[in-house]
Scaffold this motif. Structure first.
Motif, mmCIF file in Angstrom:
data_model
loop_
_atom_site.group_PDB
_atom_site.id
_atom_site.type_symbol
_atom_site.label_atom_id
_atom_site.label_comp_id
_atom_site.label_asym_id
_atom_site.label_seq_id
_atom_site.Cartn_x
_atom_site.Cartn_y
_atom_site.Cartn_z
ATOM 1 N N VAL A 20 44.206 44.488 43.118
ATOM 2 C CA VAL A 20 43.465 43.652 42.172
ATOM 3 C C VAL A 20 42.120 43.316 42.814
ATOM 4 O O VAL A 20 42.076 42.873 43.962
ATOM 5 C CB VAL A 20 44.238 42.357 41.857
ATOM 6 N N PRO A 21 41.003 43.543 42.131
ATOM 7 C CA PRO A 21 39.688 43.284 42.728
ATOM 8 C C PRO A 21 39.555 41.865 43.257
ATOM 9 O O PRO A 21 40.118 40.922 42.693
ATOM 10 C CB PRO A 21 38.720 43.541 41.559
ATOM 11 N N GLU A 22 38.812 41.717 44.344
ATOM 12 C CA GLU A 22 38.665 40.406 44.982
ATOM 13 C C GLU A 22 37.424 39.651 44.534
ATOM 14 O O GLU A 22 37.303 38.458 44.804
ATOM 15 C CB GLU A 22 38.622 40.586 46.509
ATOM 16 N N GLU A 23 36.487 40.330 43.862
ATOM 17 C CA GLU A 23 35.270 39.644 43.417
ATOM 18 C C GLU A 23 35.615 38.499 42.469
ATOM 19 O O GLU A 23 36.485 38.626 41.616
ATOM 20 C CB GLU A 23 34.330 40.613 42.695
ATOM 21 N N GLU A 24 34.919 37.390 42.605
ATOM 22 C CA GLU A 24 35.157 36.238 41.747
ATOM 23 C C GLU A 24 34.648 36.478 40.326
ATOM 24 O O GLU A 24 35.188 35.931 39.374
ATOM 25 C CB GLU A 24 34.481 34.993 42.337
ATOM 26 N N ASP A 25 33.617 37.302 40.183
ATOM 27 C CA ASP A 25 33.035 37.598 38.876
ATOM 28 C C ASP A 25 33.686 38.860 38.313
ATOM 29 O O ASP A 25 33.511 39.958 38.849
ATOM 30 C CB ASP A 25 31.522 37.800 39.014
ATOM 31 N N VAL A 26 34.451 38.719 37.238
ATOM 32 C CA VAL A 26 35.187 39.870 36.683
ATOM 33 C C VAL A 26 34.247 40.955 36.169
ATOM 34 O O VAL A 26 34.645 42.115 36.038
ATOM 35 C CB VAL A 26 36.149 39.441 35.550
ATOM 36 N N ARG A 27 32.993 40.593 35.890
ATOM 37 C CA ARG A 27 32.036 41.597 35.421
ATOM 38 C C ARG A 27 31.691 42.611 36.505
ATOM 39 O O ARG A 27 31.138 43.678 36.207
ATOM 40 C CB ARG A 27 30.765 40.907 34.916
ATOM 41 N N LYS A 28 32.028 42.290 37.754
ATOM 42 C CA LYS A 28 31.759 43.206 38.867
ATOM 43 C C LYS A 28 32.953 44.092 39.193
ATOM 44 O O LYS A 28 32.889 44.929 40.093
ATOM 45 C CB LYS A 28 31.351 42.403 40.107
ATOM 46 N N TRP A 29 34.073 43.904 38.481
ATOM 47 C CA TRP A 29 35.252 44.713 38.753
ATOM 48 C C TRP A 29 35.012 46.149 38.298
ATOM 49 O O TRP A 29 34.467 46.386 37.226
ATOM 50 C CB TRP A 29 36.466 44.129 38.038
ATOM 51 N N GLN A 30 35.446 47.098 39.107
ATOM 52 C CA GLN A 30 35.201 48.508 38.831
ATOM 53 C C GLN A 30 35.908 48.972 37.558
ATOM 54 O O GLN A 30 36.990 48.492 37.216
ATOM 55 C CB GLN A 30 35.658 49.365 40.021
ATOM 56 N N GLU A 31 35.283 49.944 36.887
ATOM 57 C CA GLU A 31 35.830 50.447 35.630
ATOM 58 C C GLU A 31 37.209 51.053 35.815
ATOM 59 O O GLU A 31 38.055 51.010 34.909
ATOM 60 C CB GLU A 31 34.880 51.488 35.037
ATOM 61 N N ASP A 32 37.476 51.602 37.005
ATOM 62 C CA ASP A 32 38.775 52.229 37.258
ATOM 63 C C ASP A 32 39.917 51.231 37.100
ATOM 64 O O ASP A 32 41.012 51.594 36.673
ATOM 65 C CB ASP A 32 38.791 52.831 38.671
ATOM 66 N N PHE A 33 39.646 49.967 37.440
ATOM 67 C CA PHE A 33 40.685 48.943 37.287
ATOM 68 C C PHE A 33 41.038 48.764 35.807
ATOM 69 O O PHE A 33 42.210 48.692 35.444
ATOM 70 C CB PHE A 33 40.208 47.612 37.869
ATOM 71 N N TRP A 34 40.021 48.705 34.956
ATOM 72 C CA TRP A 34 40.254 48.452 33.538
ATOM 73 C C TRP A 34 40.869 49.664 32.834
ATOM 74 O O TRP A 34 41.462 49.521 31.762
ATOM 75 C CB TRP A 34 38.949 48.057 32.848
ATOM 76 N N ASN A 35 40.724 50.850 33.413
ATOM 77 C CA ASN A 35 41.274 52.057 32.797
ATOM 78 C C ASN A 35 42.743 52.287 33.126
ATOM 79 O O ASN A 35 43.368 53.165 32.544
ATOM 80 C CB ASN A 35 40.477 53.298 33.242
ATOM 81 N N ARG A 36 43.266 51.520 34.056
ATOM 82 C CA ARG A 36 44.654 51.717 34.457
ATOM 83 C C ARG A 36 45.603 51.278 33.336
ATOM 84 O O ARG A 36 45.252 50.447 32.505
ATOM 85 C CB ARG A 36 44.964 50.948 35.742
ATOM 86 N N PRO A 37 46.808 51.849 33.287
ATOM 87 C CA PRO A 37 47.789 51.389 32.290
ATOM 88 C C PRO A 37 48.400 50.053 32.730
ATOM 89 O O PRO A 37 48.849 49.926 33.867
ATOM 90 C CB PRO A 37 48.851 52.502 32.303
ATOM 91 N N PHE A 38 48.386 49.071 31.853
ATOM 92 C CA PHE A 38 48.976 47.769 32.136
ATOM 93 C C PHE A 38 50.271 47.595 31.365
ATOM 94 O O PHE A 38 50.393 48.054 30.222
ATOM 95 C CB PHE A 38 48.024 46.636 31.752
#
Length: 363
Positions: free
Chosen positions: A196-214
């Motif tokens: 899970v990305p560690e950045e406090e601002d979710v807008r900085k989370w990499q696109e690969d995270f959002w493309n994963r199956p949840f």
């Protein structure tokens, strides 16, 4: 109306007549157009919150970059896998387990919330959900503790479910400070989601995270993270996160409408935060999408809130007359569906924009 008239309830007859006219106007304003493909889509009891097995396989295969030939090798013919992924054939248990293992899916991935063969625990899960929905926090906490003692917590989905519900109850009881809520939800998500990305601002989370199956419970935790951002007045981040979740459902092979409850919640929240940000065109678009979802699902009780939000957006876009029409619709429809809070908000907004009190039910 006929019964009220026979009983001499003149005011009640008048009110029902007003509501009947409002219902006709509501259908005219929010009903499908002649060419609207949703005209025949009324879903009724076919809502689904979890993905079907065929979509679980398809989405995970594509996420990992496997072709159907590579995934099916040693398990079944590529043609068989193609038929499974397009729901033309149901996989037997052995085939599904072999495909899931090759995709490196966790055993608990297929489960909506908890993994158990104890029907009493599944019943208790629903009881806890009902208690939380009714904000009966203490009773929900006691039921969750009882359930926790019986669940097999070696499964990540079970641990995540318990922690997520405990988090909801803790927030409801005011035990978790606003500034700690986002980080707590992130820790709960990390129970089943690696890296899970560690950045406090979710807008900085990499696109690969959002493309994963949840999984469904993971989506629920991400919604809690959006709640935490809203509680900290981080509207831009809340909008970003919610739009990523909406994109997730729009990528689904199954139409987003069939994930109705979750998608409706996401769209409603997006209407709220875009309004807070003064993004009136976006608020208008999301309120109209909310109305459409209500229409195709037959969930008319939620329509007044979306109509009120549409009126708000139209007012800020300078369309006074149309805005007055929709505030009026919001008030009467909220009265009709016993949504007193929405009715009061719409009434205040209408009279403020009109510049004087209105005669709502004058005979």
């Amino acid at each position: 109306m006929q019964a009220a008239e026979k009983l001499g309830l003149r005011e009640q007859v008048h009110k029902e007549q007003v509501w009947l006219e409002i219902w006709r106007e509501l259908m005219q304003e929010t009903g499908p157009g002649k060419e609207d493909p949703d005209d025949e889509l009324y879903m009724m009891d076919v809502w689904q919150e979890a993905e079907l097995l065929d979509e679980v396989l398809s989405r995970n295969r594509q996420y990992r970059g496997y072709s159907q030939q590579v995934l099916s090798e040693g398990i079944c013919a590529p043609e068989t896998l193609s038929r499974i992924e397009t729901a033309r054939r149901a996989p037997n248990t052995g085939t599904f387990r072999a495909l899931a293992k090759k995709l490196n899916l966790r055993e608990d991935y297929y489960y909506s919330s908890i993994q158990t063969e104890d029907l009493a625990l599944l019943d208790q899960e629903w009881q806890i959900t009902t208690l939380i929905m009714n904000r009966q926090w203490k009773q929900a906490e006691a039921a969750l503790q009882e359930m926790k003692a019986k669940l097999d917590l070696s499964y990540g989905c079970n641990r995540q479910y318990v922690e997520n519900e405990a988090f909801t109850i803790g927030c409801g009881l005011g035990r978790i400070p606003v500034e700690q809520q986002f980080e707590t939800a992130r820790e709960i998500l990390a129970i089943t989601v690696e890296e899970v990305p560690e950045e406090e601002d979710v807008r900085k989370w990499q696109e690969d995270f959002w493309n994963r199956p949840f999984g469904p419970e993971e989506i629920g935790v991400l919604m809690k993270m959006a709640d935490a951002l809203k509680n900290e007045n981080k509207w831009e981040q809340e909008q970003f996160l919610l739009e990523k979740l909406l994109e997730y459902y729009r990528r689904s092979r199954v139409r987003p409408e069939f994930h109705f409850r979750r998608v409706m919640l996401i769209v409603g929240r997006l209407t709220g935060c875009t309004g807070k940000l003064g993004k009136w065109k976006e608020e208008l678009a999301y309120s109209e999408e909310g109305i459409r979802l209500c229409r195709v699902s037959g969930t008319w009780k939620l329509v007044p809130g979306h109509i009120n939000n549409k009126a708000d957006a139209l007012e800020h876009l300078g369309q006074k007359e149309t805005s007055l029409q929709y505030y009026r619709l919001a008030f009467y429809s909220a009265e009709m569906f016993r949504k007193n809070g929405t009715a009061e908000i719409a009434k205040r907004s209408y009279e403020k924009l009109l510049g004087k009190p209105a005669d709502w039910y004058q005979v």
